[in-house]
Design a protein around this motif. Structure first.
Motif, mmCIF file in Angstrom:
data_model
loop_
_atom_site.group_PDB
_atom_site.id
_atom_site.type_symbol
_atom_site.label_atom_id
_atom_site.label_comp_id
_atom_site.label_asym_id
_atom_site.label_seq_id
_atom_site.Cartn_x
_atom_site.Cartn_y
_atom_site.Cartn_z
ATOM 1 N N HIS A 96 53.132 23.530 -31.030
ATOM 2 C CA HIS A 96 52.010 22.630 -30.744
ATOM 3 C C HIS A 96 50.677 23.353 -30.685
ATOM 4 O O HIS A 96 49.677 22.754 -30.345
ATOM 5 C CB HIS A 96 52.245 21.919 -29.416
ATOM 6 N N GLY A 97 50.683 24.655 -30.935
ATOM 7 C CA GLY A 97 49.423 25.386 -30.881
ATOM 8 C C GLY A 97 48.465 24.889 -31.959
ATOM 9 O O GLY A 97 48.887 24.486 -33.043
ATOM 10 N N ILE A 98 47.159 24.924 -31.640
ATOM 11 C CA ILE A 98 46.195 24.439 -32.628
ATOM 12 C C ILE A 98 46.237 25.323 -33.866
ATOM 13 O O ILE A 98 46.146 24.838 -34.994
ATOM 14 C CB ILE A 98 44.781 24.417 -32.006
ATOM 15 N N ALA A 99 46.423 26.631 -33.637
ATOM 16 C CA ALA A 99 46.461 27.544 -34.780
ATOM 17 C C ALA A 99 47.683 27.271 -35.655
ATOM 18 O O ALA A 99 47.647 27.471 -36.869
ATOM 19 C CB ALA A 99 46.469 28.986 -34.286
ATOM 20 N N GLN A 100 48.764 26.811 -35.023
ATOM 21 C CA GLN A 100 49.975 26.568 -35.810
ATOM 22 C C GLN A 100 49.836 25.357 -36.718
ATOM 23 O O GLN A 100 50.655 25.149 -37.609
ATOM 24 C CB GLN A 100 51.161 26.381 -34.868
ATOM 25 N N MET A 101 48.830 24.540 -36.472
ATOM 26 C CA MET A 101 48.660 23.343 -37.298
ATOM 27 C C MET A 101 47.819 23.611 -38.538
ATOM 28 O O MET A 101 47.500 22.678 -39.273
ATOM 29 C CB MET A 101 47.960 22.263 -36.496
ATOM 30 N N SER A 102 47.441 24.860 -38.741
ATOM 31 C CA SER A 102 46.545 25.110 -39.869
ATOM 32 C C SER A 102 47.243 24.771 -41.178
ATOM 33 O O SER A 102 48.422 25.019 -41.365
ATOM 34 C CB SER A 102 46.081 26.562 -39.860
ATOM 35 N N ALA A 118 45.128 11.078 -41.002
ATOM 36 C CA ALA A 118 45.294 10.285 -39.779
ATOM 37 C C ALA A 118 44.783 11.062 -38.574
ATOM 38 O O ALA A 118 44.076 10.521 -37.725
ATOM 39 C CB ALA A 118 46.768 9.919 -39.593
ATOM 40 N N LEU A 119 45.130 12.338 -38.528
ATOM 41 C CA LEU A 119 44.677 13.167 -37.409
ATOM 42 C C LEU A 119 43.157 13.175 -37.331
ATOM 43 O O LEU A 119 42.561 13.020 -36.262
ATOM 44 C CB LEU A 119 45.198 14.592 -37.578
ATOM 45 N N LEU A 120 42.522 13.318 -38.485
ATOM 46 C CA LEU A 120 41.064 13.362 -38.513
ATOM 47 C C LEU A 120 40.478 12.053 -37.999
ATOM 48 O O LEU A 120 39.547 12.045 -37.188
ATOM 49 C CB LEU A 120 40.583 13.636 -39.944
ATOM 50 N N VAL A 121 41.045 10.944 -38.453
ATOM 51 C CA VAL A 121 40.531 9.641 -38.027
ATOM 52 C C VAL A 121 40.664 9.479 -36.514
ATOM 53 O O VAL A 121 39.725 9.045 -35.836
ATOM 54 C CB VAL A 121 41.272 8.512 -38.766
ATOM 55 N N PHE A 122 41.817 9.863 -35.972
ATOM 56 C CA PHE A 122 42.003 9.720 -34.527
ATOM 57 C C PHE A 122 41.051 10.631 -33.761
ATOM 58 O O PHE A 122 40.485 10.232 -32.742
ATOM 59 C CB PHE A 122 43.446 10.040 -34.144
ATOM 60 N N VAL A 162 39.801 21.328 -33.805
ATOM 61 C CA VAL A 162 41.154 20.964 -34.237
ATOM 62 C C VAL A 162 41.123 20.610 -35.719
ATOM 63 O O VAL A 162 41.961 21.053 -36.514
ATOM 64 C CB VAL A 162 41.698 19.781 -33.413
ATOM 65 N N ALA A 163 40.127 19.827 -36.107
ATOM 66 C CA ALA A 163 40.006 19.435 -37.513
ATOM 67 C C ALA A 163 39.804 20.660 -38.391
ATOM 68 O O ALA A 163 40.319 20.724 -39.509
ATOM 69 C CB ALA A 163 38.841 18.468 -37.689
ATOM 70 N N ARG A 164 39.097 21.655 -37.862
ATOM 71 C CA ARG A 164 38.874 22.861 -38.648
ATOM 72 C C ARG A 164 40.207 23.535 -38.951
ATOM 73 O O ARG A 164 40.461 23.971 -40.070
ATOM 74 C CB ARG A 164 37.980 23.823 -37.870
ATOM 75 N N SER A 165 41.060 23.583 -37.926
ATOM 76 C CA SER A 165 42.353 24.228 -38.121
ATOM 77 C C SER A 165 43.197 23.455 -39.130
ATOM 78 O O SER A 165 43.832 24.050 -39.997
ATOM 79 C CB SER A 165 43.063 24.316 -36.773
ATOM 80 N N THR A 166 43.208 22.134 -39.037
ATOM 81 C CA THR A 166 44.094 21.376 -39.920
ATOM 82 C C THR A 166 43.513 21.220 -41.314
ATOM 83 O O THR A 166 44.254 21.103 -42.272
ATOM 84 C CB THR A 166 44.359 19.979 -39.347
ATOM 85 N N PHE A 167 42.200 21.199 -41.425
ATOM 86 C CA PHE A 167 41.604 20.914 -42.723
ATOM 87 C C PHE A 167 41.155 22.162 -43.472
ATOM 88 O O PHE A 167 41.369 22.295 -44.660
ATOM 89 C CB PHE A 167 40.393 19.991 -42.554
ATOM 90 N N MET A 168 40.509 23.084 -42.729
ATOM 91 C CA MET A 168 39.864 24.186 -43.442
ATOM 92 C C MET A 168 40.793 25.374 -43.604
ATOM 93 O O MET A 168 40.836 25.989 -44.652
ATOM 94 C CB MET A 168 38.629 24.627 -42.682
#
Lengths: 478, 513
Positions: free
Chosen positions: A350-356, A368-372, A421-427
């Protein structure tokens, strides 16, 4: 005697479903996901029925009053329970396939407690309903007792224990305050006004403190991040929204007991203080978090601050917008936790870094994550924007200028951690390219939340009108 | 009632929605869908400009749909003389921007999707007649920038120096993610200020509406006005690069990919200036008149400070970015004069600068893609391998320094005339001085990069513009010249709107005296 059983028909239906779940489990021992889907179908039926069955009325002696206000909350709770259960089906089947029925039954009993809260007009009924809502949650928080992350297997126990201890402590606060108020008024009816007096103030503050715990408002927030981290994430999606709506309903009923607006001086400053403290602590403590669940826990504390600021306005419209906000919050936060759950199941934590790299591995989940996230941050054309704006609008109109200013500044701070969070998942480029697979039920739950957040964001009027009607009914029935 | 305005706003958004169903590897289809969306919007804005009745003036092509009636919020679209000019600008920039980003290296689908959403927001701001909807679109236009810069942008090395060098290292100054976050947060603090001002206006006694025309008729108390105007000025102004809230702009524009720089410097900064004028000055005219000396003085600082900063840069993108800060100062100066000429000049400068800076960033992108450097010291004689780029770059430079015959001249001339006519005639002096410094740094940059001996080694065989790369120089370059020689096409409509707004501003100011 007039028939009044229809007033409680929805609640009784949920009780029946809960009883049926336990019976089915004992007699038939259903395997697989069918039980979960059946519960969802039954609750959807109840939700649909709420639009057709006439539930307006009063039970004998006025202990329970049902009107548009109660109906609004009941629908919110039902939606939260449906989505929460829908999101849990796959997880339960995988991780606790032999304990599924207990899970559903506990959620359903908690749901009954919530549904009774907004209509309760008797202190005893209110407290019993509140405990009925709370006790199953303690059990559910420790549900993942065998399922902790390898390096820290005790998280589930910590989650449950923290929730329980804080909950028990807050109950004692409530009881003590109740003793004072009931002693002063000589009646257990909530409608019986209490004359302002120092003793009444103490009692009221005690009760607000007791219910503030479920809301997770500062300074009763310590359980929030730990419980969110240790409890099973699909359950947290439910825990993070429904009991908060329940706490809000209870708080409104209690404040109403003192004549609501007339006694504004009595409780107004206390609520403003809770609100500002929650916004500040929630937003600032969220900044250094590295675990998505803890981050969302603190963000949830901040969001409750926004709800309370509307409540502190002590106007009908302010109340309406608090309701709108909490309804928006249900869809947003529930969906967000489910996305986090879906991602964590596949990405190893669940770490933010793990969602990259999430958006590359699953554009759908990433979007969906971004929208929420944007909805929580209050960005246009998603529902959270309207919610935050209306809340500020009403509080400003009621003259709470400084709290609104603080809230707006802190909302920008909030944007920073939501975007990180969005940076980790998107960038960030992840380590793996493998597609992410999640179950049908989970996808359905996320999809419904997403649709609601976007559609109500484009056209919020129906929900605004619903909240207005509810607030109007509440003020009229006082 | 026709629906051209909603078509213009919706076309890019619909194209973005269509992109959702395409697969990431359908590269050509993605580009074509985006181009269709942009073209429809451009044609729509040209039709609106052609059918806008200049003699009649005022707001035309009104469309209104209820959004949240209980709060007095309506999706109300209409166009006035200013809107006409800015719609054309946005249409041209997005059309050329899509063509200029034909060679986006990665994640094309998301790139075009965000770009189109952003542009829908920009169009929306220019035509909304409801303060709330205005704010909605404004936010939509600002936010996609975070991802656009953070994902597709370019990082560059900034040597940490000065007393804050440890802070610089800590925040990775020069990184694209730093630039993206800085830009987003600064602009969002600005929107927060705007939001507070909106709440103040809405909550004033007897208002409770967001309808701009109704707000124009409302009379706000002196205190409300005096608080609301600085909030609106600095709030919107942060997007217009008002000193000292301009610092996001050089970092952001330098890190952004070509099309995004074009859109951001070309159109988005105009949203800020448009907001200051359309919302700030028109809604609270009393306070605007009181604050005008400060607004104008800060604008003068912008002009000079931006120009001197640009003159000392060695990175090509930073030069263009600081020149934007300087040129936006001209817009704000025109606004602060509160004279017909000044306001016409301000809006015309928004248009001219938008086209010019779009051209600049498109060409800088071309040069960077081929030479892989932005340090002007390493360049030289590029006119030999790439004559077309050199020619158009020179044209943009000439418009930037305000050469007669280019659109930049018309705008700057009007603004300086306005400044001379205003109560603060001395504003003209630093204004003209700024134009002179501009001439120094653009000509120096132009000379260093393009003129001089034939380049040797790795730069000897740089390719000139090819295929879709022709679009931006051609369209934007001809627009610069066309609107330099034929300003009336836009000035007539701009003038109508300026006159209407100014009349209101002056009458209200007199009544309250």
């Amino acid at each position: 005697m007039n028939s009044w059983i229809h007033v409680l028909s929805l609640d009784l239906a949920v009780v029946a479903i809960a009883a049926a779940v336990m019976l089915v489990d004992a007699l038939l021992s259903l395997r697989g996901k069918s039980l979960g889907w059946l519960v969802v179908a039954a609750l959807t039926g109840v939700l649909a029925a709420s639009f057709f069955v006439d539930v307006v009325g009063v039970t004998p002696h006025g202990a329970y009053v049902s009107d548009a206000w109660v109906l609004f909350f009941k629908r919110v709770f039902l939606v939260a329970a449906i989505l929460g259960i829908l999101g849990s089906i796959d997880w339960l089947e995988q991780r606790a396939s032999r304990r599924q029925a207990e899970y559903y039954a506990l959620v359903l009993f908690s749901l009954v407690g919530m549904m009774l809260l907004p209509g309760a007009r008797d202190w005893v009924l209110l407290v019993v309903a509140f405990e009925l809502m709370g006790v199953p949650l303690y059990v559910l928080a420790g549900y993942a007792k065998n399922d902790g992350e390898p390096d820290s297997p005790k998280l589930a126990a910590e989650a449950a224990l923290k929730l329980f201890v804080t909950g028990a402590a807050s109950s004692t606060f409530t009881f003590f305050g109740l003793a004072l108020l009931v002693g002063l008024s000589g009646s257990t009816m909530i409608g019986q006004g209490v004359q302002p007096s120092p003793l009444a103030s103490v009692g009221l503050l005690m009760i607000i403190a007791g219910f503030g715990f479920k809301l997770g408002a500062v300074p009763f927030h310590f359980w929030v991040p730990d419980t969110y981290q240790g409890a099973p994430t699909p359950f947290v999606s439910f825990l993070s929204v429904a009991p908060k709506a329940g706490g809000l309903a209870a708080l409104c009923v209690i404040l109403m007991s003192t004549g609501w607006i007339g006694s504004h001086e009595l409780w107004g400053p206390a609520i403003v203080l809770l609100s500002v403290a929650s916004m500040a602590v929630g937003n600032l403590f969220a900044l250094p978090q590295t675990d998505s669940r803890r981050l969302l826990g603190f963000s949830g504390i901040a969001q409750i601050g926004y709800v309370l600021i509307a409540l502190a306005a002590a106007t009908e419209q302010g109340l309406a917008m608090a309701l709108f906000f909490i309804a928006a919050y249900v869809f947003t936060n529930l969906g967000l936790f489910l996305v986090v759950h879906a991602a964590a199941e596949n990405m190893g934590g669940h770490g933010i870094a793990q969602m990259s790299g999430l958006s590359r591995r699953s554009p759908w989940l990433g979007g969906a994550l971004l929208v929420f996230l944007l909805s929580l941050a209050g960005i246009p054309f998603v529902i959270g924007f309207w919610a935050k704006l209306f809340v500020f609008l009403e509080a400003y109109r009621a003259g709470l200028i400084v709290p609104v200013l603080i809230g707006i500044v802190l909302a920008v701070v909030g944007l920073f951690y939501y975007l990180s969070v969005a940076r980790s998942t998107f960038m960030a480029e992840g380590t793996s390219d493998a597609r992410i697979h999640s179950g049908l039920a989970l996808r359905a739950a996320i999809g419904i939340c997403l649709a609601a957040v976007v559609l109500f964001g484009l056209w919020p009027d129906p929900l605004v009108e619903g909240a207005n009607a509810a607030a109007r009914a509440f003020m009229a029935g006082r | 009632m026709n629906h051209w305005l909603s078509l213009i706003v919706a076309a890019p958004a619909i194209a973005a929605a269509c992109l959702l169903v395409l697969k990431p590897d359908q590269k050509l289809a993605i580009r074509l869908v985006s181009l269709v969306g942009a073209t429809v919007a451009l044609i729509g804005s040209l039709v609106v400009a052609a059918t806008y009745d200049r003699a009649l003036g005022g707001f035309q092509m009104l469309e209104s749909y209820p959004l949240v009636p209980s709060y007095g919020i309506h999706l109300k679209l209409a166009v006035d003389g200013w809107g006409v000019a800015l719609l054309i600008l946005t249409g041209i920039i997005i059309f050329t921007g899509v063509l200029a980003s034909w060679s986006v290296p990665k994640r094309d689908k998301e790139f075009f999707l965000l770009l189109l959403v952003l542009v829908s927001g920009v169009f929306g701001v220019f035509v909304s007649q409801d303060l709330f909807v205005f704010f909605l679109f404004y936010e939509i236009a600002v936010l996609p920038m975070y991802l656009l810069i953070g994902i597709w942008g370019a990082s560059h090395d900034v040597r940490a120096a000065g007393p804050f060098k440890y802070v610089w290292k800590r925040f990775a100054v020069g990184g694209k993610e730093y630039a993206a976050m800085k830009l987003t947060l600064m602009l969002l603090v600005g929107s927060a200020a705007v939001l507070v001002a909106m709440l103040m206006l809405w909550a004033s006694p007897g208002v409770q509406t967001f309808d701009l025309q109704a707000l124009e008729r409302a009379s706000f108390s002196h205190t409300t006005q005096m608080w609301a105007f600085p909030l609106l000025w600095l709030g919107f102004g942060s997007l217009a690069g008002v000193f000292p809230f301009h610092t996001w702009s050089p970092d952001g524009h330098a890190s952004a990919p070509t099309a995004v720089s074009m859109l951001h410097a070309g159109v988005l900064m105009k949203l800020g200036a448009f907001g200051v004028m359309r919302i700030g000055m028109v809604l609270v005219p009393d306070a605007a008149a009181t604050w005008a000396p400060i607004v104008g003085t800060v604008a003068v600082i912008n002009i000079l400070y931006g120009a001197f900063c640009a003159a000392s840069q060695t990175d090509l993108k930073y030069i263009v970015a600081y020149s934007s800060v300087s040129h936006m100062g001209v817009v704000m100066l025109g606004a602060a004069t509160m004279t017909p000429n000044g306001w016409n000049g301000a809006v015309y400068q928004m248009f001219a600068h938008g086209i010019m800076t779009g051209l600049f960033f498109a060409l800088v992108g071309l040069v960077y893609e081929r030479a892989h450097t932005r340090a002007i010291a390493k360049m030289g004689g590029f006119a030999h391998p790439m004559p077309v780029v050199a020619a158009f770059f020179t044209l943009a430079c000439l418009s930037s320094l305000g050469l007669p015959g280019t659109a930049g001249f018309v705008a700057e001339f009007l603004v300086f005339v306005g400044a001379a006519q205003s109560q603060h005639w001395w504003w003209t002096i630093p204004g003209v001085l700024g134009a002179f410094v501009t001439a120094v740094y653009v000509l120096r940059a132009c000379k260093t990069i393009f003129w001089g001996p034939v380049p040797q080694g790795e730069y000897a065989h740089l390719a000139d513009a090819r295929k879709t790369e022709w679009a931006a120089p051609l369209v934007l370059g001809s627009a610069l010249v066309l609107f330099g020689f034929w300003p009336r096409f836009l000035l007539d409509s701009i003038d109508g709107a300026s006159a209407t707004f100014l009349q209101r501003v002056t009458t209200v100011a007199e009544v309250s005296k």
